[in-house]
Design a protein around this motif. Sequence first.
Motif, PDB file in Angstrom:
ATOM      1  N   SER A 180       0.833  -1.220   0.000  1.00  0.00           N
ATOM      2  CA  SER A 180       0.000   0.000   0.000  1.00  0.00           C
ATOM      3  C   SER A 180       0.858   1.256   0.000  1.00  0.00           C
ATOM      4  N   ARG A 181       1.878   1.288   0.849  1.00  0.00           N
ATOM      5  CA  ARG A 181       2.769   2.454   0.887  1.00  0.00           C
ATOM      6  C   ARG A 181       3.456   2.654  -0.454  1.00  0.00           C
ATOM      7  N   TRP A 182       3.972   1.570  -1.022  1.00  0.00           N
ATOM      8  CA  TRP A 182       4.647   1.625  -2.309  1.00  0.00           C
ATOM      9  C   TRP A 182       3.707   2.183  -3.375  1.00  0.00           C
ATOM     10  N   ALA A 234       4.609   4.092  -6.842  1.00  0.00           N
ATOM     11  CA  ALA A 234       5.222   2.875  -7.382  1.00  0.00           C
ATOM     12  C   ALA A 234       6.440   3.191  -8.247  1.00  0.00           C
ATOM     13  N   SER A 235       7.195   4.189  -7.820  1.00  0.00           N
ATOM     14  CA  SER A 235       8.327   4.640  -8.627  1.00  0.00           C
ATOM     15  C   SER A 235       9.620   3.885  -8.322  1.00  0.00           C
ATOM     16  N   THR A 236       9.622   3.088  -7.274  1.00  0.00           N
ATOM     17  CA  THR A 236      10.799   2.313  -6.927  1.00  0.00           C
ATOM     18  C   THR A 236      10.473   0.825  -7.037  1.00  0.00           C
ATOM     19  N   THR A 287      10.464  -4.974  -4.803  1.00  0.00           N
ATOM     20  CA  THR A 287      11.380  -5.970  -4.237  1.00  0.00           C
ATOM     21  C   THR A 287      12.370  -5.305  -3.284  1.00  0.00           C
ATOM     22  N   ASN A 288      12.901  -4.149  -3.678  1.00  0.00           N
ATOM     23  CA  ASN A 288      13.839  -3.435  -2.812  1.00  0.00           C
ATOM     24  C   ASN A 288      13.182  -2.983  -1.516  1.00  0.00           C
ATOM     25  N   LYS A 289      11.911  -2.633  -1.585  1.00  0.00           N
ATOM     26  CA  LYS A 289      11.180  -2.224  -0.385  1.00  0.00           C
ATOM     27  C   LYS A 289      10.876  -3.429   0.504  1.00  0.00           C
ATOM     28  N   ALA A 290      10.600  -4.573  -0.106  1.00  0.00           N
ATOM     29  CA  ALA A 290      10.147  -5.749   0.644  1.00  0.00           C
ATOM     30  C   ALA A 290      11.292  -6.527   1.274  1.00  0.00           C
TER      31      ALA A 290
END
Length: 80
Positions: free
Chosen positions: A51-53, A58-60, A63-66
Motif C-alpha cells: 500500500s505504501r509503495w 510505485a516509482s521504486t 522488491t527493494n522495499k520488501a
Amino acid sequence: LQTELLSLMEGNLARLVQFFQKAIEKGACRSDLDPLQLAVITFGSIRLSVSRWHLQGASTSLTNKATPIVNTLITLFSVM
C-alpha cells in the motif's frame, strides 16, 4: 465484491497459517508463537508495504522495499 475479497484474504491467511504450522513442526520456526498470529503479522506487513509503495507512486522497486521487511520477519520468527 466485498464477499469475494474477504474470501481471498481468508484463503491467503489460511495458507500462511499452514506454512507456519509446517515450519514449526520442522523446527524451522519459533514454536512459542501462534501460527495464526505469525500469519497475521506477515500478511499485514506485506499489505502495508504494498500500500505504501502504491501510494508513493510505485516509482521504486517493490522488491527493494520488501527485502528488508522479509529479512526482519525471518529474524523474528527464526529459532535461535
